[in-house]
Scaffold this active site. Sequence first.
Site, mmCIF file in Angstrom:
data_model
loop_
_atom_site.group_PDB
_atom_site.id
_atom_site.type_symbol
_atom_site.label_atom_id
_atom_site.label_comp_id
_atom_site.label_asym_id
_atom_site.label_seq_id
_atom_site.Cartn_x
_atom_site.Cartn_y
_atom_site.Cartn_z
ATOM 1 C CB SER A 1 -0.893 0.020 1.236
ATOM 2 O OG SER A 1 -1.402 1.333 1.419
ATOM 3 C CG HIS B 1 -3.913 -1.679 -1.455
ATOM 4 N ND1 HIS B 1 -5.013 -2.464 -1.749
ATOM 5 C CD2 HIS B 1 -4.293 -0.893 -0.414
ATOM 6 C CE1 HIS B 1 -6.003 -2.175 -0.922
ATOM 7 N NE2 HIS B 1 -5.602 -1.218 -0.098
ATOM 8 C CG ASP C 1 -5.085 2.240 1.072
ATOM 9 O OD1 ASP C 1 -6.066 1.473 0.985
ATOM 10 O OD2 ASP C 1 -3.960 1.875 1.476
ATOM 11 C CG MET D 1 -8.259 7.106 2.926
ATOM 12 S SD MET D 1 -7.260 7.191 4.421
ATOM 13 C CE MET D 1 -6.521 5.557 4.407
ATOM 14 C CG HIS E 1 -9.302 0.084 -0.121
ATOM 15 N ND1 HIS E 1 -8.668 -0.118 1.084
ATOM 16 C CD2 HIS E 1 -10.638 0.075 0.151
ATOM 17 C CE1 HIS E 1 -9.572 -0.247 2.043
ATOM 18 N NE2 HIS E 1 -10.770 -0.109 1.507
ATOM 19 C CG MET F 1 -11.234 3.222 2.466
ATOM 20 S SD MET F 1 -9.679 3.209 3.370
ATOM 21 C CE MET F 1 -8.532 3.252 1.988
ATOM 22 C CG MET G 1 -11.619 -2.978 5.316
ATOM 23 S SD MET G 1 -10.083 -2.558 4.463
ATOM 24 C CE MET G 1 -9.171 -1.664 5.728
ATOM 25 N N GLY H 1 -8.981 3.917 7.342
ATOM 26 C CA GLY H 1 -8.737 5.344 7.562
ATOM 27 C C GLY H 1 -7.293 5.688 7.844
ATOM 28 C CG PHE H 2 -5.901 6.637 10.518
ATOM 29 C CD1 PHE H 2 -5.496 7.935 10.211
ATOM 30 C CD2 PHE H 2 -7.137 6.444 11.110
ATOM 31 C CE1 PHE H 2 -6.319 9.010 10.490
ATOM 32 C CE2 PHE H 2 -7.967 7.521 11.402
ATOM 33 C CZ PHE H 2 -7.553 8.814 11.086
ATOM 34 N N GLY H 3 -3.030 3.998 8.166
ATOM 35 C CA GLY H 3 -2.058 2.916 8.176
ATOM 36 C C GLY H 3 -1.518 2.742 9.593
ATOM 37 N N GLY H 4 -0.747 1.684 9.782
ATOM 38 C CA GLY H 4 -0.031 1.506 11.039
ATOM 39 C C GLY H 4 -0.865 1.040 12.217
ATOM 40 C CG ASP I 1 -6.109 -2.933 3.441
ATOM 41 O OD1 ASP I 1 -5.037 -2.666 4.006
ATOM 42 O OD2 ASP I 1 -6.743 -2.112 2.737
ATOM 43 N N GLY I 2 -4.699 -4.454 6.467
ATOM 44 C CA GLY I 2 -4.559 -3.742 7.735
ATOM 45 C C GLY I 2 -3.801 -4.533 8.786
ATOM 46 N N GLY I 3 -2.659 -3.978 9.218
ATOM 47 C CA GLY I 3 -1.903 -4.586 10.308
ATOM 48 C C GLY I 3 -1.224 -5.890 9.940
ATOM 49 N N GLY J 1 1.206 -1.834 4.142
ATOM 50 C CA GLY J 1 1.811 -0.512 3.984
ATOM 51 C C GLY J 1 3.059 -0.392 4.831
HETATM 52 C C1 DX5 Z 1 -6.279 1.432 5.852
HETATM 53 C C2 DX5 Z 1 -5.812 1.127 4.441
HETATM 54 C C3 DX5 Z 1 -4.681 0.167 4.387
HETATM 55 C C4 DX5 Z 1 -3.414 0.641 4.997
HETATM 56 C C5 DX5 Z 1 -2.656 -0.554 5.479
HETATM 57 O O1 DX5 Z 1 -7.406 2.232 5.797
HETATM 58 O O2 DX5 Z 1 -6.889 0.574 3.698
HETATM 59 O O3 DX5 Z 1 -4.457 -0.261 3.037
HETATM 60 O O4 DX5 Z 1 -2.604 1.372 4.121
HETATM 61 O O5 DX5 Z 1 -1.568 -0.114 6.194
HETATM 62 P P1 DX5 Z 1 -0.808 -0.993 7.248
HETATM 63 O O6 DX5 Z 1 -0.194 -2.138 6.519
HETATM 64 O O7 DX5 Z 1 0.179 -0.055 7.805
HETATM 65 O O8 DX5 Z 1 -1.813 -1.473 8.274
HETATM 66 ZN ZN ZN Z 2 -6.480 -0.371 1.677
#
Ligand code: DX5
Ligand code: ZN
Length: 222
Positions: free
Chosen positions: A7, A32, A34, A36, A68, A70, A139, A144-147, A177-179, A199
């Site tokens: 991502s 990927h 993202d 938003m 993706h 959002m 999901m 909404g956020f990475g990390g 997707d996520g974490g 990401g």
């Molecule tokens: C979250 C995004 C993810 C995000 C994943 O809303 O859809 O794609 O970038 O990031 P990580 O891998 O850091 O959880």
């Molecule tokens: Zn995503």
Amino acid sequence: MTKLAPSILAADFTRLGEEVTAALEAGADYIHVDVMDGRFVPSISFGFPILRAVAPIARQYGATVDVHLMIEQPERYLEEFAHAGADILTVHVETCPHLHRTIQAIRELGVKPGVTLNPATPLISLEEILPDVDLVLVMSVNPGFGGQSYIPGSTDKIRRLRQMLDVIGSAADLEVDGGISPENAAMIADAGASVLVSGTAVFGGPNTIAENIAAFRRALEQ
Ligand code: DX5
Ligand code: ZN
């Protein structure tokens, strides 16, 4: 083989082209993207200009441009995202009262339709649309956020979705997707995921992008 979808949300935007190229050189299968809108999710990321910049690089490597969305009312922007270079357009069920129409509209644009759902949205909301999509995205964080940290209950949801897809004989991608990191990648793949988004674990941290992708590959081989 499980596919990897870095991502770009976690990339260094001052060197976006180089970072995407490094991920592709290391064998990323999908890129990927993202998007938003600050309404469906709290944050605003980026849109068409970034997609237009990244898509041709992915295409040079034969990788899939995985977008993706959002955003609220995604149907308003499908054509522009298709023209900006999306190979897959994934919409949230929570944003689409006329999901069937939206999925058909994506396919008519020559793009593969995907559907996704928030952690608290039940899989049953996908039952009628599953035969019509090329990708289903689980999901594993609130979008909404990475990390953020992987929500443990996602693993069972992936297992149940894999069963639903098998029952109807669907070959759709099951993306998560996520974490996701090399530490939990094998567990998520074993549950039935075919595409892993990451990401932070690809673009963040002290190691190079190539080292991070190699760590995913090693984890998935075991
Ligand atoms: C979250 C995004 C993810 C995000 C994943 O809303 O859809 O794609 O970038 O990031 P990580 O891998 O850091 O959880
Ligand atoms: Zn995503």
